[in-house]
Design a protein around this motif. Sequence first.
Motif, PDB file in Angstrom:
ATOM      1  N   ALA A   1       1.051  -1.220   0.331  1.00 55.66           N
ATOM      2  CA  ALA A   1      -0.035  -0.209  -0.358  1.00 55.66           C
ATOM      3  C   ALA A   1       0.873   1.410   0.306  1.00 55.66           C
ATOM      4  O   ALA A   1       0.642   2.566  -0.411  1.00 55.66           O
ATOM      5  N   ALA A   2       1.685   0.913   0.158  1.00 51.75           N
ATOM      6  CA  ALA A   2       2.874   2.245   0.539  1.00 51.75           C
ATOM      7  C   ALA A   2       3.559   2.684  -0.493  1.00 51.75           C
ATOM      8  O   ALA A   2       4.715   3.897  -1.011  1.00 51.75           O
ATOM      9  N   SER A   3       3.170   1.541  -1.948  1.00 50.95           N
ATOM     10  CA  SER A   3       4.399   1.881  -2.889  1.00 50.95           C
ATOM     11  C   SER A   3       3.637   2.753  -3.567  1.00 50.95           C
ATOM     12  O   SER A   3       2.737   3.612  -3.032  1.00 50.95           O
ATOM     13  N   THR A   4       4.932   3.086  -4.028  1.00 47.25           N
ATOM     14  CA  THR A   4       4.486   4.704  -5.245  1.00 47.25           C
ATOM     15  C   THR A   4       4.661   5.022  -6.529  1.00 47.25           C
ATOM     16  O   THR A   4       4.335   6.369  -7.456  1.00 47.25           O
ATOM     17  N   THR A   5       4.385   3.249  -7.203  1.00 46.29           N
ATOM     18  CA  THR A   5       5.000   2.911  -8.121  1.00 46.29           C
ATOM     19  C   THR A   5       4.077   1.905  -8.402  1.00 46.29           C
ATOM     20  O   THR A   5       4.421   1.469  -8.077  1.00 46.29           O
ATOM     21  N   GLU A   6       3.349   1.493  -9.372  1.00 48.84           N
ATOM     22  CA  GLU A   6       3.130   0.666 -10.167  1.00 48.84           C
ATOM     23  C   GLU A   6       4.256  -0.114 -10.167  1.00 48.84           C
ATOM     24  O   GLU A   6       3.429  -1.163 -10.008  1.00 48.84           O
ATOM     25  N   GLU A   7       5.318  -0.484 -10.680  1.00 51.43           N
ATOM     26  CA  GLU A   7       6.394  -0.865 -10.799  1.00 51.43           C
ATOM     27  C   GLU A   7       6.647  -2.276  -9.835  1.00 51.43           C
ATOM     28  O   GLU A   7       6.424  -3.032  -9.069  1.00 51.43           O
ATOM     29  N   ILE A   8       6.761  -1.057  -8.251  1.00 50.61           N
ATOM     30  CA  ILE A   8       6.887  -1.506  -6.883  1.00 50.61           C
ATOM     31  C   ILE A   8       5.391  -2.228  -6.657  1.00 50.61           C
ATOM     32  O   ILE A   8       5.845  -4.019  -6.101  1.00 50.61           O
ATOM     33  N   THR A   9       4.679  -1.980  -7.038  1.00 44.74           N
ATOM     34  CA  THR A   9       3.023  -2.794  -6.993  1.00 44.74           C
ATOM     35  C   THR A   9       3.059  -3.897  -7.833  1.00 44.74           C
ATOM     36  O   THR A   9       3.495  -4.661  -6.126  1.00 44.74           O
ATOM     37  N   SER A  10       3.465  -3.869  -8.606  1.00 41.78           N
ATOM     38  CA  SER A  10       3.278  -5.384  -9.288  1.00 41.78           C
ATOM     39  C   SER A  10       4.149  -6.212  -9.141  1.00 41.78           C
ATOM     40  O   SER A  10       3.871  -7.316  -8.952  1.00 41.78           O
ATOM     41  N   TYR A  11       5.508  -5.868  -8.406  1.00 40.41           N
ATOM     42  CA  TYR A  11       6.446  -6.617  -8.347  1.00 40.41           C
ATOM     43  C   TYR A  11       6.151  -7.010  -6.705  1.00 40.41           C
ATOM     44  O   TYR A  11       5.942  -8.942  -6.340  1.00 40.41           O
ATOM     45  N   LEU A  12       5.941  -6.522  -5.611  1.00 42.41           N
ATOM     46  CA  LEU A  12       5.633  -6.821  -4.518  1.00 42.41           C
ATOM     47  C   LEU A  12       4.564  -7.570  -4.264  1.00 42.41           C
ATOM     48  O   LEU A  12       4.465  -8.710  -3.726  1.00 42.41           O
ATOM     49  N   LYS A  13       3.393  -7.384  -4.794  1.00 46.52           N
ATOM     50  CA  LYS A  13       2.218  -8.320  -5.469  1.00 46.52           C
ATOM     51  C   LYS A  13       2.567  -9.715  -5.880  1.00 46.52           C
ATOM     52  O   LYS A  13       2.304 -10.635  -5.228  1.00 46.52           O
ATOM     53  N   SER A  14       3.408  -9.669  -7.042  1.00 45.65           N
ATOM     54  CA  SER A  14       3.700 -10.995  -7.509  1.00 45.65           C
ATOM     55  C   SER A  14       4.792 -12.312  -6.898  1.00 45.65           C
ATOM     56  O   SER A  14       4.512 -13.006  -6.522  1.00 45.65           O
ATOM     57  N   VAL A  15       5.378 -11.397  -5.788  1.00 46.78           N
ATOM     58  CA  VAL A  15       6.109 -12.382  -5.154  1.00 46.78           C
ATOM     59  C   VAL A  15       5.772 -12.257  -3.677  1.00 46.78           C
ATOM     60  O   VAL A  15       5.527 -14.005  -3.287  1.00 46.78           O
ATOM     61  N   LYS A  16       4.703 -11.783  -3.094  1.00 46.52           N
ATOM     62  CA  LYS A  16       3.868 -12.063  -1.954  1.00 46.52           C
ATOM     63  C   LYS A  16       3.026 -13.573  -2.482  1.00 46.52           C
ATOM     64  O   LYS A  16       2.705 -14.529  -2.005  1.00 46.52           O
ATOM     65  N   ARG A  17       2.670 -12.838  -3.575  1.00 46.64           N
ATOM     66  CA  ARG A  17       1.511 -14.246  -4.194  1.00 46.64           C
ATOM     67  C   ARG A  17       2.506 -15.418  -4.213  1.00 46.64           C
ATOM     68  O   ARG A  17       1.946 -16.779  -4.288  1.00 46.64           O
ATOM     69  N   VAL A  18       3.731 -15.641  -5.043  1.00 41.93           N
ATOM     70  CA  VAL A  18       4.372 -16.156  -5.191  1.00 41.93           C
ATOM     71  C   VAL A  18       4.772 -17.037  -3.479  1.00 41.93           C
ATOM     72  O   VAL A  18       4.690 -18.348  -3.688  1.00 41.93           O
ATOM     73  N   ARG A  19       4.556 -16.353  -2.789  1.00 39.40           N
ATOM     74  CA  ARG A  19       5.578 -16.386  -1.036  1.00 39.40           C
ATOM     75  C   ARG A  19       4.086 -17.579  -0.972  1.00 39.40           C
ATOM     76  O   ARG A  19       4.638 -18.130   0.049  1.00 39.40           O
ATOM     77  N   SER A  20       3.154 -16.778  -1.011  1.00 38.92           N
ATOM     78  CA  SER A  20       2.440 -17.608  -0.090  1.00 38.92           C
ATOM     79  C   SER A  20       1.685 -18.941  -1.130  1.00 38.92           C
ATOM     80  O   SER A  20       0.409 -19.611   0.221  1.00 38.92           O
ATOM     81  N   ARG A  21       1.903 -19.623  -1.714  1.00 36.78           N
ATOM     82  CA  ARG A  21       1.186 -20.656  -2.717  1.00 36.78           C
ATOM     83  C   ARG A  21       2.140 -21.704  -1.410  1.00 36.78           C
ATOM     84  O   ARG A  21       3.377 -22.154  -1.738  1.00 36.78           O
ATOM     85  N   LYS A  22       0.892 -23.258  -1.689  1.00 34.44           N
ATOM     86  CA  LYS A  22       1.792 -23.807  -0.458  1.00 34.44           C
ATOM     87  C   LYS A  22       2.407 -25.116  -2.057  1.00 34.44           C
ATOM     88  O   LYS A  22       1.930 -24.783  -2.796  1.00 34.44           O
ATOM     89  N   PRO A  23       3.366 -25.067  -1.064  1.00 33.83           N
ATOM     90  CA  PRO A  23       3.854 -25.999  -2.130  1.00 33.83           C
ATOM     91  C   PRO A  23       3.450 -27.661  -2.426  1.00 33.83           C
ATOM     92  O   PRO A  23       2.309 -27.361  -1.403  1.00 33.83           O
TER      93      PRO A  23
END
Length: 135
Positions: free
Chosen positions: A110-132
């Motif tokens: 939410a604190a992100s100041t650019t769309e690039e950072i927002t997209s990157y953080l969302k993708s990292v969070k999504r990948v790391r939250s997946r169950k193996p």
Amino acid sequence: VNPVTQLSKRTPLHNACQAGKTDIAMFLVNRGISILDADKDGYTSVHMACMSGNKELVSQLLYRLNPKNFTMISKSGVSLLKCATIGGNIEVVKILVEIWELKPTDEDIAASTTEEITSYLKSVKRVRSRKPYRY
């Protein structure tokens, strides 16, 4: 070499890091100013460097500190990753996530100041939250 501004409790290292001045900051660190000294709000020099967006400075400070051994959250609850997202430099954000394995939170995103950072953080969070996958 460590005069502290009494009201803010900021050291010259805080100021150098906030300005993104790698040479001055590392000179001060080499003269004994602690990277972990916090100002009145609990921000360390590393928080300031992350907000400055200077990836060289952030990298040098973190290699000296190894943040995997410390909780780097200010008294007001601001993480290094949130400071980096506020600073708006995707390279600093990637250093924190990929090298130092900091996990993005919804607050960081939410604190992100650019769309690039927002997209990157969302993708990292999504990948790391997946169950193996289990075989």
